[in-house]
Design an enzyme around this catalytic site. Structure first.
Site, PDB file in Angstrom:
ATOM      1  N   ASP A 141       0.828  -1.201   0.000  1.00  0.00           N
ATOM      2  CA  ASP A 141       0.000   0.000   0.000  1.00  0.00           C
ATOM      3  C   ASP A 141       0.868   1.258   0.000  1.00  0.00           C
ATOM      4  O   ASP A 141       0.481   2.296   0.529  1.00  0.00           O
ATOM      5  CB  ASP A 141      -0.918  -0.013   1.240  1.00  0.00           C
ATOM      6  CG  ASP A 141      -2.032   1.021   1.128  1.00  0.00           C
ATOM      7  OD1 ASP A 141      -2.578   1.421   2.184  1.00  0.00           O
ATOM      8  OD2 ASP A 141      -2.340   1.447  -0.007  1.00  0.00           O
ATOM      9  N   LYS A 144       2.727   3.391  -5.724  1.00  0.00           N
ATOM     10  CA  LYS A 144       2.151   2.375  -6.612  1.00  0.00           C
ATOM     11  C   LYS A 144       3.168   1.842  -7.623  1.00  0.00           C
ATOM     12  O   LYS A 144       3.082   0.713  -8.046  1.00  0.00           O
ATOM     13  CB  LYS A 144       0.903   2.921  -7.310  1.00  0.00           C
ATOM     14  CG  LYS A 144      -0.112   3.515  -6.316  1.00  0.00           C
ATOM     15  CD  LYS A 144      -0.368   2.605  -5.104  1.00  0.00           C
ATOM     16  CE  LYS A 144      -1.027   3.347  -3.953  1.00  0.00           C
ATOM     17  NZ  LYS A 144      -0.991   2.568  -2.679  1.00  0.00           N
ATOM     18  N   ASP A 169      -3.352  -3.024  -2.385  1.00  0.00           N
ATOM     19  CA  ASP A 169      -4.400  -2.015  -2.399  1.00  0.00           C
ATOM     20  C   ASP A 169      -4.295  -1.179  -3.681  1.00  0.00           C
ATOM     21  O   ASP A 169      -3.227  -1.118  -4.304  1.00  0.00           O
ATOM     22  CB  ASP A 169      -4.256  -1.093  -1.170  1.00  0.00           C
ATOM     23  CG  ASP A 169      -5.459  -0.158  -1.013  1.00  0.00           C
ATOM     24  OD1 ASP A 169      -5.291   0.926  -0.448  1.00  0.00           O
ATOM     25  OD2 ASP A 169      -6.571  -0.522  -1.487  1.00  0.00           O
ATOM     26  N   ASN A 170      -5.389  -0.544  -4.078  1.00  0.00           N
ATOM     27  CA  ASN A 170      -5.402   0.476  -5.139  1.00  0.00           C
ATOM     28  C   ASN A 170      -5.040  -0.007  -6.528  1.00  0.00           C
ATOM     29  O   ASN A 170      -4.441   0.742  -7.314  1.00  0.00           O
ATOM     30  CB  ASN A 170      -4.441   1.617  -4.778  1.00  0.00           C
ATOM     31  CG  ASN A 170      -4.659   2.158  -3.409  1.00  0.00           C
ATOM     32  OD1 ASN A 170      -3.780   2.067  -2.559  1.00  0.00           O
ATOM     33  ND2 ASN A 170      -5.841   2.706  -3.149  1.00  0.00           N
ATOM     34  N   GLU A 199     -11.433   4.274  -0.738  1.00  0.00           N
ATOM     35  CA  GLU A 199     -11.812   4.546   0.644  1.00  0.00           C
ATOM     36  C   GLU A 199     -12.666   5.808   0.761  1.00  0.00           C
ATOM     37  O   GLU A 199     -12.369   6.836   0.161  1.00  0.00           O
ATOM     38  CB  GLU A 199     -10.573   4.676   1.544  1.00  0.00           C
ATOM     39  CG  GLU A 199      -9.467   5.565   1.042  1.00  0.00           C
ATOM     40  CD  GLU A 199      -8.423   4.816   0.244  1.00  0.00           C
ATOM     41  OE1 GLU A 199      -8.743   3.798  -0.392  1.00  0.00           O
ATOM     42  OE2 GLU A 199      -7.267   5.244   0.240  1.00  0.00           O
TER      43      GLU A 199
HETATM   44  C1  LIG Z   1       9.301   2.969  -1.245  1.00  0.00           C
HETATM   45  C2  LIG Z   1       8.715   3.258   0.077  1.00  0.00           C
HETATM   46  N1  LIG Z   1       9.282   2.795   1.218  1.00  0.00           N
HETATM   47  C3  LIG Z   1       8.714   3.071   2.409  1.00  0.00           C
HETATM   48  N2  LIG Z   1       7.591   3.802   2.581  1.00  0.00           N
HETATM   49  C4  LIG Z   1       7.030   4.280   1.464  1.00  0.00           C
HETATM   50  C5  LIG Z   1       7.536   4.024   0.176  1.00  0.00           C
HETATM   51  N3  LIG Z   1       6.729   4.609  -0.733  1.00  0.00           N
HETATM   52  C6  LIG Z   1       5.754   5.234  -0.049  1.00  0.00           C
HETATM   53  N4  LIG Z   1       5.926   5.038   1.278  1.00  0.00           N
HETATM   54  C7  LIG Z   1       5.034   5.509   2.337  1.00  0.00           C
HETATM   55  O1  LIG Z   1       3.802   4.822   2.145  1.00  0.00           O
HETATM   56  C8  LIG Z   1       2.725   5.780   2.121  1.00  0.00           C
HETATM   57  C9  LIG Z   1       2.350   6.048   0.720  1.00  0.00           C
HETATM   58  C10 LIG Z   1       1.270   5.508   0.182  1.00  0.00           C
HETATM   59  C11 LIG Z   1       0.909   5.796  -1.257  1.00  0.00           C
HETATM   60  N5  LIG Z   1      -0.520   5.604  -1.381  1.00  0.00           N
HETATM   61  C12 LIG Z   1      -1.196   6.327  -2.249  1.00  0.00           C
HETATM   62  O2  LIG Z   1      -0.625   7.129  -2.997  1.00  0.00           O
HETATM   63  C13 LIG Z   1      -2.662   6.179  -2.272  1.00  0.00           C
HETATM   64  C14 LIG Z   1      -3.393   7.137  -2.989  1.00  0.00           C
HETATM   65  C15 LIG Z   1      -4.786   7.080  -3.026  1.00  0.00           C
HETATM   66  C16 LIG Z   1      -5.524   8.082  -3.784  1.00  0.00           C
HETATM   67  C17 LIG Z   1      -6.600   7.717  -4.596  1.00  0.00           C
HETATM   68  C18 LIG Z   1      -7.310   8.683  -5.325  1.00  0.00           C
HETATM   69  C19 LIG Z   1      -6.947  10.029  -5.223  1.00  0.00           C
HETATM   70  F1  LIG Z   1      -7.627  10.967  -5.887  1.00  0.00           F
HETATM   71  C20 LIG Z   1      -5.883  10.391  -4.408  1.00  0.00           C
HETATM   72  C21 LIG Z   1      -5.171   9.428  -3.698  1.00  0.00           C
HETATM   73  C22 LIG Z   1      -5.473   6.066  -2.346  1.00  0.00           C
HETATM   74  C23 LIG Z   1      -4.730   5.112  -1.625  1.00  0.00           C
HETATM   75  O3  LIG Z   1      -5.349   4.113  -0.935  1.00  0.00           O
HETATM   76  C24 LIG Z   1      -3.333   5.150  -1.593  1.00  0.00           C
HETATM   77  O4  LIG Z   1      -2.670   4.168  -0.902  1.00  0.00           O
HETATM   78  C25 LIG Z   1       3.278   7.013   2.792  1.00  0.00           C
HETATM   79  O5  LIG Z   1       3.205   6.879   4.180  1.00  0.00           O
HETATM   80  C26 LIG Z   1       4.711   6.993   2.270  1.00  0.00           C
HETATM   81  O6  LIG Z   1       5.579   7.746   3.087  1.00  0.00           O
HETATM   82 MG   LIG Z   2      -3.998   2.547  -0.411  1.00  0.00          MG
END
Ligand SMILES: Cc1ncnc2c1ncn2[C@@H]1O[C@H](/C=C/CNC(=O)c2cc(-c3ccc(F)cc3)cc(O)c2O)[C@@H](O)[C@H]1O
Ligand SMILES: [Mg+2]
Length: 214
Positions: A141, A144, A169-170, A199
């Site tokens: 999660d 992506k 997820d997603n 969500e």
């Molecule tokens: C390589 C690496 N290493 C370690 N931590 C890492 C990492 N890469 C990211 N992270 C961590 O994880 C989370 C990031 C989650 C990314 N999730 C999403 O982008 C996401 C977006 C939506 C979404 C949907 C429609 C929209 F219009 C806008 C947003 C829904 C979701 O459910 C998502 O998960 C965040 O805490 C980030 O610091």
């Molecule tokens: Mg997600």
């Protein structure tokens, strides 16, 4: 000074959830994000799919990629058997600080190890540094475009065994096209799509469950 969204989510937990009651923490975050401000937690609808997969796998070892505020971390850990362990990776220190407090409020510190750093750097260290053999369940999660490279990396590092389950997820929104193509076409995975919604919205999204065949 202005608070951040994760700080406001933590505030909602401390105000509305009961210390030591993980499900009340989950409920408090869902109520806040549904009624006050949206946040990228897996949420209550996809959370039920997550719960059913966790219960079916009944994992002794879980890896979560992307902790954020700890919503799914707490949700998963609340369903684990007594000696099971969940390792969650998070590279944003501000998010990690919030997630640690959410985990503590739920009283799940003994089941959860939050490790700060990038998944690409930490996955190769799992065996030597964290004493992990293989993961029974992986919840993807995080960014992506990291789902596919990190899955290949977990395979290369011998962290997946015959029957290990990946839950992503997603896979529709925002979408993970390369990952989806890979797990659905590879003979080494048996994949299944769970249709749901993004969500707290009516937008279509879904989760992909992929069993590693070894
Ligand atoms: C390589 C690496 N290493 C370690 N931590 C890492 C990492 N890469 C990211 N992270 C961590 O994880 C989370 C990031 C989650 C990314 N999730 C999403 O982008 C996401 C977006 C939506 C979404 C949907 C429609 C929209 F219009 C806008 C947003 C829904 C979701 O459910 C998502 O998960 C965040 O805490 C980030 O610091
Ligand atoms: Mg997600």
């Amino acid at each position: 000074t202005q608070s951040t969204r994760p700080q406001r989510i933590l505030g909602a937990v401390q105000k509305n959830a009961t210390r030591g009651d993980p499900r009340s923490v989950v409920r408090a975050i869902d109520q806040y994000c549904r009624n006050q401000e949206w946040a990228m937690n897996v949420g209550d609808e996809k959370g039920c799919i997550l719960d059913s997969v966790v219960s079916e796998v009944n994992p002794a070892t879980v890896l979560e990629l992307g902790t954020y505020c700890g919503y799914s971390t707490v949700r998963i850990a609340s369903l684990l058997p007594p000696h099971a362990k969940l390792i969650t990776l998070e590279f944003n220190p501000e998010f990690a600080v919030i997630a640690r407090q959410v985990i503590a409020w739920a009283g799940l510190e003994d089941k959860i190890q939050l490790v700060e750093g990038a998944s690409g750097d930490l996955i190769p260290k799992m065996k030597e540094q964290f004493g992990v053999e293989t993961f029974d369940l992986v919840f993807l999660d995080h960014w992506k475009d990291r789902y596919l490279p990190d899955t290949k990396l977990m395979e290369e590092c011998g962290l997946l065994r015959k029957g290990s389950v990946l839950l992503a997820d997603n896979v529709i929104c925002p979408g993970t096209p390369e990952y989806l193509e890979f797990v659905r076409s590879s003979p080494r995975y048996e994949s299944q799509y769970f249709k749901s919604h993004l969500e707290y919205t009516k937008v279509e999204d879904g989760m992909e469950k992929s069993v590693f065949l070894g």
